[in-house]
Design an enzyme around this catalytic site. Structure first.
Site, PDB file in Angstrom:
ATOM      1  N   SER A 104       0.838  -1.195   0.000  1.00  0.00           N
ATOM      2  CA  SER A 104       0.000   0.000   0.000  1.00  0.00           C
ATOM      3  C   SER A 104       0.879   1.253   0.000  1.00  0.00           C
ATOM      4  O   SER A 104       1.659   1.441  -0.924  1.00  0.00           O
ATOM      5  CB  SER A 104      -0.972  -0.059   1.184  1.00  0.00           C
ATOM      6  OG  SER A 104      -1.991   0.894   1.060  1.00  0.00           O
ATOM      7  N   ASP A 218      -8.488  -7.246  -4.233  1.00  0.00           N
ATOM      8  CA  ASP A 218      -8.279  -6.056  -3.401  1.00  0.00           C
ATOM      9  C   ASP A 218      -9.538  -5.201  -3.425  1.00  0.00           C
ATOM     10  O   ASP A 218     -10.002  -4.796  -4.493  1.00  0.00           O
ATOM     11  CB  ASP A 218      -7.080  -5.258  -3.926  1.00  0.00           C
ATOM     12  CG  ASP A 218      -6.614  -4.183  -2.962  1.00  0.00           C
ATOM     13  OD1 ASP A 218      -7.464  -3.404  -2.486  1.00  0.00           O
ATOM     14  OD2 ASP A 218      -5.406  -4.110  -2.701  1.00  0.00           O
ATOM     15  N   HIS A 250      -7.463  -6.208   0.534  1.00  0.00           N
ATOM     16  CA  HIS A 250      -6.317  -5.332   0.769  1.00  0.00           C
ATOM     17  C   HIS A 250      -5.688  -5.566   2.135  1.00  0.00           C
ATOM     18  O   HIS A 250      -4.467  -5.761   2.243  1.00  0.00           O
ATOM     19  CB  HIS A 250      -6.755  -3.868   0.630  1.00  0.00           C
ATOM     20  CG  HIS A 250      -5.619  -2.898   0.604  1.00  0.00           C
ATOM     21  ND1 HIS A 250      -4.882  -2.658  -0.537  1.00  0.00           N
ATOM     22  CD2 HIS A 250      -5.088  -2.102   1.573  1.00  0.00           C
ATOM     23  CE1 HIS A 250      -3.956  -1.751  -0.275  1.00  0.00           C
ATOM     24  NE2 HIS A 250      -4.053  -1.405   1.001  1.00  0.00           N
TER      25      HIS A 250
END
Length: 267
Positions: A104, A218, A250
């Protein structure tokens, strides 16, 4: 540094979050994996402990980095912490064949590291901290001593401008990490207009491997950010390998496939 078989924490700064965690270490290990966690620059539930499930990677040193979070700090202070952590690792451990991986916004920071001098300089202008003299020694040390053998981008954010076009609600965490639209536009190479970002990449060589992973499941980031990174690297004639698959949501961070993905292999 003596061998480490049980995880230990080390401070690289005065703040409680300026720590690394070494999960295992031996100077005889052939490779080193250093992990930068995500969490939208602000989520305290994302930490270096996300590295713990990958202890099965053989013959490797495993290290995770924690860093200060927003809104207490703004960009580029997170990135400066990463540089300080990398310096600490190189000064205190005998490591080679370094793989730097980030999930991320951890992946965001790997992208930023490729032009860390310019990205940090531009970022500090927006926070009215223009004095870079205190960072000169840090920059010089990292430039001379840190060379990455492999970088792994994991479900990352690479263009904040485009991120907010796709997900306007994400402005809440972006506003915590940046002071203005121009501030976040200048934060990565994909949206910045700074011509100095055309300079060659830092911390890598022609032999450094670039790996990009994206889970098709995700739920917070579509493939758009990954496509933007692909386009950028292609424009720089930088080779890369892309892997996509159904590897979880995610915040699952590749779930049961984490060790395989973090090691740079394909589930």
């Amino acid at each position: 540094m003596e061998d480490i078989s049980e995880e230990q924490e080390f401070k690289y700064g005065e703040h409680s979050l300026q720590k690394i965690k070494v999960f295992k270490y031996s100077s005889t290990n052939a490779s080193t994996y250093i992990y930068i966690h995500g969490g939208a620059w602000r989520d305290p539930s994302n930490t270096f402990d996300e590295m713990r499930p990958v202890l099965g990677i053989p013959n490797a040193n495993l290290i995770g980095i924690n860093y200060r979070l927003s809104p207490e700090i703004k960009h580029p202070e997170h990135l400066i912490d990463i540089l300080r952590a990398l310096r600490f690792v190189k000064q205190n451990f005998d490591v080679s064949q370094i793989t730097l991986l980030g999930h991320s916004v951890g992946a965001t920071m790997i992208l930023q590291l490729l032009h860390y001098r310019q990205i940090i300089r531009d970022g500090l202008k927006h926070t009215h901290k223009d004095d870079l003299s205190s960072l000169d020694n840090l920059f010089a040390y990292v430039n001379d001593n840190v060379l990455l053998s492999q970088v792994i981008f994991l479900d990352g954010i690479y263009d904040v401008v485009e991120l907010l076009k796709e997900y306007p609600d994400y402005a809440s965490f972006v506003d915590d990490a940046f002071v203005s639209n121009k501030h976040f536009a200048d934060s990565t190479q994909l949206s910045s207009a700074n011509e100095s970002l055309d300079l060659p990449f830092s911390l890598v060589s022609k032999d450094t491997k670039f790996l990009i992973y994206q889970s098709l499941e995700d739920d917070l980031l579509s493939m758009k950010q990954t496509h933007l990174l692909i386009d950028y690297l292609s424009s720089k004639n930088q080779g890369f390998t892309l892997h996509v698959g159904n590897w979880g949501k995610h915040e699952e961070i590749f779930g049961k496939y984490r060790e395989i993905v973090f090691s740079g292999n394909v589930p």
